[in-house]
Structure formats: structure tokens, C-alpha cells
Design a protein around this motif. Sequence first.
Motif, PDB file in Angstrom:
ATOM      1  N   ILE A   1       0.841  -1.193   0.000  1.00 21.01           N
ATOM      2  CA  ILE A   1       0.000   0.000   0.000  1.00 21.01           C
ATOM      3  C   ILE A   1       0.879   1.247   0.000  1.00 21.01           C
ATOM      4  CG2 ILE A   1      -1.709   1.311   1.316  1.00 21.01           C
ATOM      5  CD1 ILE A   1      -2.542  -1.439   2.566  1.00 21.01           C
ATOM      6  N   LEU A   2       0.696   2.089  -1.015  1.00 21.43           N
ATOM      7  CA  LEU A   2       1.409   3.361  -1.098  1.00 21.43           C
ATOM      8  C   LEU A   2       0.379   4.481  -1.026  1.00 21.43           C
ATOM      9  CD1 LEU A   2       4.417   4.241  -1.501  1.00 21.43           C
ATOM     10  CD2 LEU A   2       3.851   4.603  -3.901  1.00 21.43           C
ATOM     11  N   ASN A   3       0.194   5.037   0.157  1.00 24.05           N
ATOM     12  CA  ASN A   3      -0.840   6.042   0.395  1.00 24.05           C
ATOM     13  C   ASN A   3      -0.341   7.435   0.037  1.00 24.05           C
ATOM     14  OD1 ASN A   3      -3.146   4.686   1.333  1.00 24.05           O
ATOM     15  ND2 ASN A   3      -2.206   4.361   3.329  1.00 24.05           N
ATOM     16  N   LEU A   4      -0.990   8.059  -0.941  1.00 21.13           N
ATOM     17  CA  LEU A   4      -0.621   9.408  -1.353  1.00 21.13           C
ATOM     18  C   LEU A   4      -1.631  10.422  -0.832  1.00 21.13           C
ATOM     19  CD1 LEU A   4       0.290   8.571  -5.061  1.00 21.13           C
ATOM     20  CD2 LEU A   4       1.741   8.451  -3.024  1.00 21.13           C
ATOM     21  N   THR A   5      -2.240  10.100   0.293  1.00 25.06           N
ATOM     22  CA  THR A   5      -3.241  10.987   0.893  1.00 25.06           C
ATOM     23  C   THR A   5      -2.921  11.205   2.365  1.00 25.06           C
ATOM     24  OG1 THR A   5      -5.555  11.141   1.594  1.00 25.06           O
ATOM     25  CG2 THR A   5      -4.707   8.944   1.188  1.00 25.06           C
ATOM     26  N   SER A   6      -3.193  12.386   2.832  1.00 23.37           N
ATOM     27  CA  SER A   6      -2.966  12.700   4.256  1.00 23.37           C
ATOM     28  C   SER A   6      -4.121  12.238   5.122  1.00 23.37           C
ATOM     29  CB  SER A   6      -2.775  14.213   4.424  1.00 23.37           C
ATOM     30  OG  SER A   6      -3.932  14.904   3.984  1.00 23.37           O
ATOM     31  N   ASP A   7      -5.138  11.612   4.506  1.00 25.01           N
ATOM     32  CA  ASP A   7      -6.355  11.234   5.220  1.00 25.01           C
ATOM     33  C   ASP A   7      -6.416   9.736   5.521  1.00 25.01           C
ATOM     34  OD1 ASP A   7      -8.775  11.898   6.442  1.00 25.01           O
ATOM     35  OD2 ASP A   7      -9.936  11.461   4.644  1.00 25.01           O
ATOM     36  N   SER A   8      -5.333   9.007   5.243  1.00 26.10           N
ATOM     37  CA  SER A   8      -5.343   7.561   5.476  1.00 26.10           C
ATOM     38  C   SER A   8      -5.473   7.250   6.967  1.00 26.10           C
ATOM     39  CB  SER A   8      -4.048   6.948   4.952  1.00 26.10           C
ATOM     40  OG  SER A   8      -3.936   5.602   5.336  1.00 26.10           O
ATOM     41  N   PHE A   9      -6.132   6.108   7.291  1.00 34.49           N
ATOM     42  CA  PHE A   9      -6.367   5.773   8.703  1.00 34.49           C
ATOM     43  C   PHE A   9      -5.084   5.419   9.436  1.00 34.49           C
ATOM     44  CE2 PHE A   9      -6.235   1.469   7.038  1.00 34.49           C
ATOM     45  CZ  PHE A   9      -5.755   0.700   8.088  1.00 34.49           C
ATOM     46  N   TYR A  10      -4.046   4.989   8.712  1.00 30.67           N
ATOM     47  CA  TYR A  10      -2.785   4.585   9.345  1.00 30.67           C
ATOM     48  C   TYR A  10      -1.725   5.631   9.040  1.00 30.67           C
ATOM     49  CZ  TYR A  10       1.311   1.683  10.504  1.00 30.67           C
ATOM     50  OH  TYR A  10       2.488   1.196  11.036  1.00 30.67           O
ATOM     51  N   GLY A  11      -1.434   6.458  10.025  1.00 29.62           N
ATOM     52  CA  GLY A  11      -0.571   7.611   9.814  1.00 29.62           C
ATOM     53  C   GLY A  11       0.794   7.286   9.255  1.00 29.62           C
ATOM     54  N   LYS A  12       1.394   6.192   9.680  1.00 31.84           N
ATOM     55  CA  LYS A  12       2.747   5.858   9.245  1.00 31.84           C
ATOM     56  C   LYS A  12       2.810   5.450   7.777  1.00 31.84           C
ATOM     57  CE  LYS A  12       4.522   4.508  13.782  1.00 31.84           C
ATOM     58  NZ  LYS A  12       5.087   3.411  14.601  1.00 31.84           N
ATOM     59  N   SER A  13       1.670   5.205   7.165  1.00 31.28           N
ATOM     60  CA  SER A  13       1.668   4.795   5.756  1.00 31.28           C
ATOM     61  C   SER A  13       1.570   5.978   4.804  1.00 31.28           C
ATOM     62  CB  SER A  13       0.492   3.844   5.485  1.00 31.28           C
ATOM     63  OG  SER A  13      -0.736   4.550   5.483  1.00 31.28           O
ATOM     64  N   ARG A  14       1.356   7.176   5.319  1.00 35.51           N
ATOM     65  CA  ARG A  14       1.131   8.326   4.453  1.00 35.51           C
ATOM     66  C   ARG A  14       2.424   8.812   3.803  1.00 35.51           C
ATOM     67  NH1 ARG A  14      -2.289  11.174   9.269  1.00 35.51           N
ATOM     68  NH2 ARG A  14      -4.036   9.705   9.273  1.00 35.51           N
TER      69      ARG A  14
ATOM     70  N   GLU B   1      -7.932  16.675  -8.046  1.00 33.56           N
ATOM     71  CA  GLU B   1      -7.007  16.533  -6.923  1.00 33.56           C
ATOM     72  C   GLU B   1      -6.377  15.148  -6.904  1.00 33.56           C
ATOM     73  OE1 GLU B   1      -8.446  18.730  -3.089  1.00 33.56           O
ATOM     74  OE2 GLU B   1     -10.238  18.040  -4.157  1.00 33.56           O
ATOM     75  N   GLU B   2      -7.195  14.134  -7.184  1.00 35.15           N
ATOM     76  CA  GLU B   2      -6.694  12.762  -7.187  1.00 35.15           C
ATOM     77  C   GLU B   2      -5.615  12.587  -8.256  1.00 35.15           C
ATOM     78  OE1 GLU B   2      -8.620   8.258  -7.286  1.00 35.15           O
ATOM     79  OE2 GLU B   2      -9.942  10.001  -7.468  1.00 35.15           O
ATOM     80  N   ILE B   3      -5.875  13.093  -9.446  1.00 33.45           N
ATOM     81  CA  ILE B   3      -4.914  12.991 -10.540  1.00 33.45           C
ATOM     82  C   ILE B   3      -3.628  13.741 -10.207  1.00 33.45           C
ATOM     83  CG2 ILE B   3      -4.489  13.704 -12.934  1.00 33.45           C
ATOM     84  CD1 ILE B   3      -7.541  13.183 -13.399  1.00 33.45           C
ATOM     85  N   ALA B   4      -3.771  14.916  -9.626  1.00 33.63           N
ATOM     86  CA  ALA B   4      -2.596  15.728  -9.290  1.00 33.63           C
ATOM     87  C   ALA B   4      -1.683  15.026  -8.298  1.00 33.63           C
ATOM     88  CB  ALA B   4      -3.046  17.087  -8.733  1.00 33.63           C
ATOM     89  N   GLN B   5      -2.245  14.223  -7.415  1.00 31.34           N
ATOM     90  CA  GLN B   5      -1.440  13.462  -6.458  1.00 31.34           C
ATOM     91  C   GLN B   5      -0.795  12.238  -7.105  1.00 31.34           C
ATOM     92  OE1 GLN B   5      -0.735  14.075  -3.229  1.00 31.34           O
ATOM     93  NE2 GLN B   5      -1.869  15.992  -3.231  1.00 31.34           N
ATOM     94  N   LEU B   6      -1.527  11.592  -8.021  1.00 32.08           N
ATOM     95  CA  LEU B   6      -1.067  10.326  -8.579  1.00 32.08           C
ATOM     96  C   LEU B   6      -0.002  10.455  -9.664  1.00 32.08           C
ATOM     97  CD1 LEU B   6      -4.418   8.337  -8.987  1.00 32.08           C
ATOM     98  CD2 LEU B   6      -2.454   7.630  -7.600  1.00 32.08           C
ATOM     99  N   ILE B   7      -0.222  11.329 -10.625  1.00 34.70           N
ATOM    100  CA  ILE B   7       0.585  11.300 -11.843  1.00 34.70           C
ATOM    101  C   ILE B   7       2.068  11.570 -11.606  1.00 34.70           C
ATOM    102  CG2 ILE B   7       0.904  12.305 -14.141  1.00 34.70           C
ATOM    103  CD1 ILE B   7      -1.516  10.366 -13.742  1.00 34.70           C
TER     104      ILE B   7
END
Length: 283
Positions: A30-43, A83-89
Motif C-alpha cells: 500500500i502506497l498512500n498518497l493521501t494525508s487522510d489515510s487511517f494509518y498515519g505511518k503509511s502516508r 485533486e486525485e490525478i494531481a497526487q497520482l501522476i
Amino acid sequence: MAKDTFLNRKVTLNSKGKLIDLSSPAVMAILNLTSDSFYGKSRIATVEEALQRTDGFLKAGAKFIDLGAYSSRPGAVHINEEEEIAQLIPVIDALTKEFPEALLSIDTFNAGVAEIAIDAGAHIINDISAGNLDKMMFETVAKLKVPYFMMHMKGTPQTMQENPVYEDILSEVIAYFEHKINTLHQLGVKDLVIDPGFGFAKTVEHNYELLQKMEALNCFGLPVLVGFSRKSMITKVLHNKTDEALNGTTILNTIALTKGASILRVHDVKEAVECVSLVNRMI
């Protein structure tokens, strides 16, 4: 046992002519590119951090890197497609240059995001809604000719945990996938993976009932993906915190492997790879 028990299952996926072997269970990081993920250490906050994290995942034995820029935790904040695209690409661009052999999966329910991500170099679409949140998703998958991972969920990330009710959860999940698979087959989509959606629109009791009966999902002859990693179905039972849920994650991953899981979606790759290796010895 994990390799040889489920002989009639599809064990290869085709992504734009590239064959993916699932004859042995694989690990999805899992590569989380969001600051809203439930597991902080994965962000992940920067492209450089994404590169470093991916390097570690691949060295630890991950087969897939699952990039997500939209948090799907219960009650998550909605973001728009732009916003999603801007984070991913930018991350996809960097990863495809640095790790050209890596298999990149895009965790999105937006068909437009999926198409742009695949065009940028990703290989797989991982949709938590199985087309329910974007009516164009199935047609987009058929056009792109890439593997489609689809999950069982009711509602949206914002509403899914508001009193989920089932008369018979296993029967309802099977009926859900039967309809989805038939529709996709009619569109010519054959490279499918199903995900029962642990933690999505399900109570703790629903989750464990579904895990107990998970072998029934092998009726489709398709790879099954599971995602337990550090979820509340662990912490609510063990009365611990997300940071303390790795051991519980490993236990549930082990159980799922013995019931036919083909892919473990995790935050902690090394431990999941070790889990697969040990279960594979039980032949």
C-alpha cells in the motif's frame, strides 16, 4: 497448501501484453498518497518519499505497488478527480522511470482517473466500488485491457459503516460478484481479481463470518485479494491500536492464505512475504 489446493483458479493476468503470474500468493504494498489515510505511518508526502518507500517494498518482496490518492477509510473526506490525478501522476511518472519492472496498481473508483493513470504507465485498476461509483468504469476497463481488481462494498466511504445489514453476507457477496463478473465478461474483460472487502460496509461480526466462509469465493475460479492490514476488525477485537495491529494482521493473512487468498494487500511487506513463504511450505 496455498499453491496446490485451488487447482482450477486462474493463475495469470494479462496487462497490456505483460503476463503476471499468480501461481503462488503475492503481496501488494500500500502506497498512500493521501494525508487522510487511517494509518498515519503509511502516508506519503513527497515523490521522493514515494520512491524510497517503493524501493523498500520491492526489496522486501512486493509484487504489486498499490497507489491511492483517495482515502477510503470510513468517513473519509471526499476529494475531486482533479485533486486525485494531481497526487497520482507525478508519483507514477517517477516510479515508472526508477522501477520500470514494478507492477503499479491504481486504487481508484473514478474511471477518468483510472484511464489517465494507465496511460501514464500503471498496469492495474483496483476499484473499491466494483463500478458502483462510476458507471463508466467497466467500459473503461474493457477499453484499456488491463486487469481489474474489484471489491465488495455498499454505499460510499462516507456512508458505508452506517449500520450495514445483511440477511446472509456470504450469499450476498457471491451474488454481487456473480453479477459483476457476468457483466464484465460480456464486455470482454477476463483478467479479474475479486476482493471481499473486509472492513468495508461490514461490522466486526460480518468480517469474521466472511473470513470463516471465505473458501466459497473460490467458486468463481478467480484470484482473491484480501486486505486486513491494521484494520479495526483487528483492533476492536484485540483492544489495541493501529500501530499495534501487525501481529493480528499476520494471523488473519495466514488464515486467508489457507482458505485460498492469492494476494495480500498490506502496509508491512516483509512480514506478509514471510507469511506466504511459511504457508507455502505446508504442502
